[in-house]
Design a protein around this motif. Structure first.
Motif, mmCIF file in Angstrom:
data_model
loop_
_atom_site.group_PDB
_atom_site.id
_atom_site.type_symbol
_atom_site.label_atom_id
_atom_site.label_comp_id
_atom_site.label_asym_id
_atom_site.label_seq_id
_atom_site.Cartn_x
_atom_site.Cartn_y
_atom_site.Cartn_z
ATOM 1 N N ILE A 93 -46.336 26.235 46.083
ATOM 2 C CA ILE A 93 -46.855 27.464 45.476
ATOM 3 C C ILE A 93 -46.527 27.465 43.987
ATOM 4 O O ILE A 93 -45.390 27.195 43.603
ATOM 5 N N GLN A 94 -47.503 27.798 43.169
ATOM 6 C CA GLN A 94 -47.275 27.911 41.726
ATOM 7 C C GLN A 94 -47.540 29.355 41.290
ATOM 8 O O GLN A 94 -48.259 29.618 40.350
ATOM 9 N N SER A 95 -46.917 30.272 41.993
ATOM 10 C CA SER A 95 -47.070 31.693 41.690
ATOM 11 C C SER A 95 -46.109 32.076 40.563
ATOM 12 O O SER A 95 -45.169 31.333 40.256
ATOM 13 N N PRO A 96 -46.297 33.240 39.962
ATOM 14 C CA PRO A 96 -45.342 33.699 38.948
ATOM 15 C C PRO A 96 -43.908 33.775 39.494
ATOM 16 O O PRO A 96 -42.959 33.472 38.787
ATOM 17 N N VAL A 97 -43.758 34.162 40.768
ATOM 18 C CA VAL A 97 -42.414 34.246 41.356
ATOM 19 C C VAL A 97 -41.815 32.850 41.519
ATOM 20 O O VAL A 97 -40.645 32.629 41.196
ATOM 21 N N ALA A 98 -42.591 31.896 42.005
ATOM 22 C CA ALA A 98 -42.090 30.526 42.167
ATOM 23 C C ALA A 98 -41.679 29.945 40.818
ATOM 24 O O ALA A 98 -40.640 29.285 40.698
ATOM 25 N N ILE A 99 -42.477 30.208 39.801
ATOM 26 C CA ILE A 99 -42.150 29.724 38.456
ATOM 27 C C ILE A 99 -40.888 30.403 37.948
ATOM 28 O O ILE A 99 -40.002 29.749 37.390
ATOM 29 N N ALA A 100 -40.768 31.718 38.152
ATOM 30 C CA ALA A 100 -39.568 32.453 37.724
ATOM 31 C C ALA A 100 -38.326 31.926 38.442
ATOM 32 O O ALA A 100 -37.254 31.794 37.836
ATOM 33 N N GLU A 101 -38.456 31.624 39.732
ATOM 34 C CA GLU A 101 -37.341 31.041 40.490
ATOM 35 C C GLU A 101 -36.868 29.745 39.853
ATOM 36 O O GLU A 101 -35.686 29.543 39.602
ATOM 37 N N MET A 102 -37.818 28.848 39.644
ATOM 38 C CA MET A 102 -37.454 27.538 39.101
ATOM 39 C C MET A 102 -36.881 27.649 37.696
ATOM 40 O O MET A 102 -35.952 26.921 37.350
ATOM 41 N N GLU A 103 -37.421 28.545 36.901
ATOM 42 C CA GLU A 103 -36.872 28.748 35.554
ATOM 43 C C GLU A 103 -35.443 29.264 35.631
ATOM 44 O O GLU A 103 -34.571 28.842 34.869
ATOM 45 N N PHE A 104 -35.191 30.184 36.562
ATOM 46 C CA PHE A 104 -33.844 30.723 36.720
ATOM 47 C C PHE A 104 -32.874 29.616 37.140
ATOM 48 O O PHE A 104 -31.786 29.463 36.572
ATOM 49 N N ILE A 105 -33.263 28.844 38.145
ATOM 50 C CA ILE A 105 -32.400 27.762 38.625
ATOM 51 C C ILE A 105 -32.212 26.710 37.541
ATOM 52 O O ILE A 105 -31.109 26.188 37.358
ATOM 53 N N ALA A 106 -33.269 26.420 36.787
ATOM 54 C CA ALA A 106 -33.161 25.459 35.681
ATOM 55 C C ALA A 106 -32.110 25.922 34.666
ATOM 56 O O ALA A 106 -31.308 25.114 34.179
ATOM 57 N N ASP A 107 -32.096 27.218 34.369
ATOM 58 C CA ASP A 107 -31.087 27.753 33.436
ATOM 59 C C ASP A 107 -29.678 27.600 34.000
ATOM 60 O O ASP A 107 -28.743 27.281 33.266
ATOM 61 N N CYS A 108 -29.513 27.834 35.289
ATOM 62 C CA CYS A 108 -28.197 27.680 35.929
ATOM 63 C C CYS A 108 -27.755 26.218 35.888
ATOM 64 O O CYS A 108 -26.608 25.919 35.555
ATOM 65 N N TRP A 109 -28.651 25.317 36.241
ATOM 66 C CA TRP A 109 -28.295 23.900 36.292
ATOM 67 C C TRP A 109 -28.083 23.303 34.907
ATOM 68 O O TRP A 109 -27.331 22.353 34.750
ATOM 69 N N LYS A 110 -28.744 23.872 33.907
ATOM 70 C CA LYS A 110 -28.581 23.382 32.541
ATOM 71 C C LYS A 110 -27.113 23.469 32.111
ATOM 72 O O LYS A 110 -26.623 22.627 31.362
ATOM 73 N N LYS A 111 -26.390 24.457 32.636
ATOM 74 C CA LYS A 111 -24.967 24.626 32.317
ATOM 75 C C LYS A 111 -24.122 23.486 32.883
ATOM 76 O O LYS A 111 -22.969 23.317 32.498
ATOM 77 N N LEU A 112 -24.701 22.716 33.805
ATOM 78 C CA LEU A 112 -24.022 21.542 34.370
ATOM 79 C C LEU A 112 -24.491 20.249 33.703
ATOM 80 O O LEU A 112 -24.002 19.175 34.022
ATOM 81 N N GLY A 113 -25.483 20.348 32.827
ATOM 82 C CA GLY A 113 -26.070 19.159 32.233
ATOM 83 C C GLY A 113 -27.173 18.576 33.102
ATOM 84 O O GLY A 113 -27.517 17.398 32.985
ATOM 85 N N VAL A 114 -27.748 19.399 33.966
ATOM 86 C CA VAL A 114 -28.808 18.955 34.873
ATOM 87 C C VAL A 114 -30.133 19.571 34.430
ATOM 88 O O VAL A 114 -30.218 20.773 34.215
ATOM 89 N N THR A 115 -31.153 18.742 34.330
ATOM 90 C CA THR A 115 -32.494 19.191 33.977
ATOM 91 C C THR A 115 -33.337 19.289 35.233
ATOM 92 O O THR A 115 -33.371 18.348 36.028
ATOM 93 N N LEU A 116 -34.004 20.420 35.416
ATOM 94 C CA LEU A 116 -34.913 20.611 36.538
ATOM 95 C C LEU A 116 -36.333 20.314 36.070
ATOM 96 O O LEU A 116 -36.784 20.864 35.067
ATOM 97 N N ARG A 117 -37.017 19.424 36.784
ATOM 98 C CA ARG A 117 -38.412 19.098 36.507
ATOM 99 C C ARG A 117 -39.268 19.692 37.624
ATOM 100 O O ARG A 117 -39.273 19.179 38.746
ATOM 101 N N PRO A 118 -39.999 20.770 37.350
ATOM 102 C CA PRO A 118 -40.826 21.366 38.404
ATOM 103 C C PRO A 118 -42.072 20.527 38.689
ATOM 104 O O PRO A 118 -42.633 19.901 37.801
ATOM 105 N N LYS A 119 -42.474 20.519 39.950
ATOM 106 C CA LYS A 119 -43.710 19.850 40.373
ATOM 107 C C LYS A 119 -44.373 20.770 41.386
ATOM 108 O O LYS A 119 -43.713 21.273 42.291
ATOM 109 N N PHE A 120 -45.656 20.999 41.202
ATOM 110 C CA PHE A 120 -46.397 21.886 42.100
ATOM 111 C C PHE A 120 -47.495 21.089 42.796
ATOM 112 O O PHE A 120 -48.279 20.404 42.150
#
Length: 172
Positions: A93-120
Motif C-alpha cells: 500500500i502506498q497510502s498517505p498513512v503507509a508513507i507517514a509510517e515509513m517516514e516516522f520509522i525512518a526518522d527513528c532508525w536514522k538515530k541508529l545510523g540506519v537508512t530506510l529505503r521504502p519500496k511499494f
C-alpha cells in the motif's frame, strides 16, 4: 488484527538478533501511535494482542529504548556493515498513512545510523512473490485472525513449516 513489520531472519544483516532488537527498540511506539494514527489503535507490546487467550499484560516484552537500541548494535556496527546500514521496507500500500509510517520509522532508525529505503508494490500477487523471495528484508503487513486463538498468529505467521512464514523464522 495485528499490524507489524516482518524482518527476514535469513537476510545477511537481519539474521543478527541484536540488529532486529535494535530496530524494534528504536521505534518510539507511543509517539508513533499518536503522530501517525492519532491514538486510534492500541500499541502492540507482545506478539499476542489483547483479547486473545494467552495475552498477559504482565509479560509484555516489546518496548522502546533508543539507548538500549544503540547498545544492541555495539560490536556489530560499524565493523560488519561498513559503518552504516541501509534497509529496504516493502509495502503493498502506498497510502498517505503507509508513507507517514515509513517516514516516522525512518526518522527513528536514522538515530541508529540506519537508512530506510521504502519500496511499494501495489500488485498483491507481485508483492506476495517479493516477500517470499530472499531479496526481501522487511515488509509491512496486517494479519487478520479468523478465530481468536494465539495459534492463528504464532503457528501461521512464525511456524517453521508455515506457507506464510515470510520472516523465514526457523527453530528446530
Amino acid at each position: 488484527s495485528l499490524q507489524f513489520y516482518g524482518m527476514n531472519c535469513q537476510d545477511p544483516i537481519l539474521r543478527h538478533p541484536a540488529v532486529r532488537r535494535a530496530l524494534s527498540l528504536a521505534i518510539d511506539r507511543t509517539r508513533y501511535a499518536s503522530k501517525v494514527y492519532e491514538d486510534r489503535f492500541e500499541l502492540a507490546r507482545s506478539l499476542i494482542p489483547p483479547g486473545i487467550l494467552g495475552y498477559n499484560p504482565e509479560n509484555l516484552r516489546i518496548g522502546d529504548n533508543l539507548n538500549q537500541a544503540r547498545e544492541e548494535l555495539k560490536g556489530i556496527l560499524p565493523a560488519d556493515f561498513g559503518g552504516g546500514l541501509s534497509l529496504e521496507v516493502v509495502s503493498s500500500i502506498q497510502s498517505p498513512v503507509a508513507i507517514a509510517e515509513m517516514e516516522f520509522i525512518a526518522d527513528c532508525w536514522k538515530k541508529l545510523g540506519v537508512t530506510l529505503r521504502p519500496k511499494f508494490i501495489p500488485d498483491w500477487s507481485e508483492f506476495e512473490r517479493y516477500i517470499q523471495s530472499s531479496s526481501m528484508q522487511i515488509y509491512r503487513y496486517v494479519w487478520y485472525m479468523d478465530i481468536p486463538d494465539p495459534d492463528n498468529i504464532l503457528q501461521v505467521l512464525f511456524g517453521s513449516d508455515s506457507k506464510v512464514n515470510y520472516v523465514k523464522y526457523h527453530n528446530s
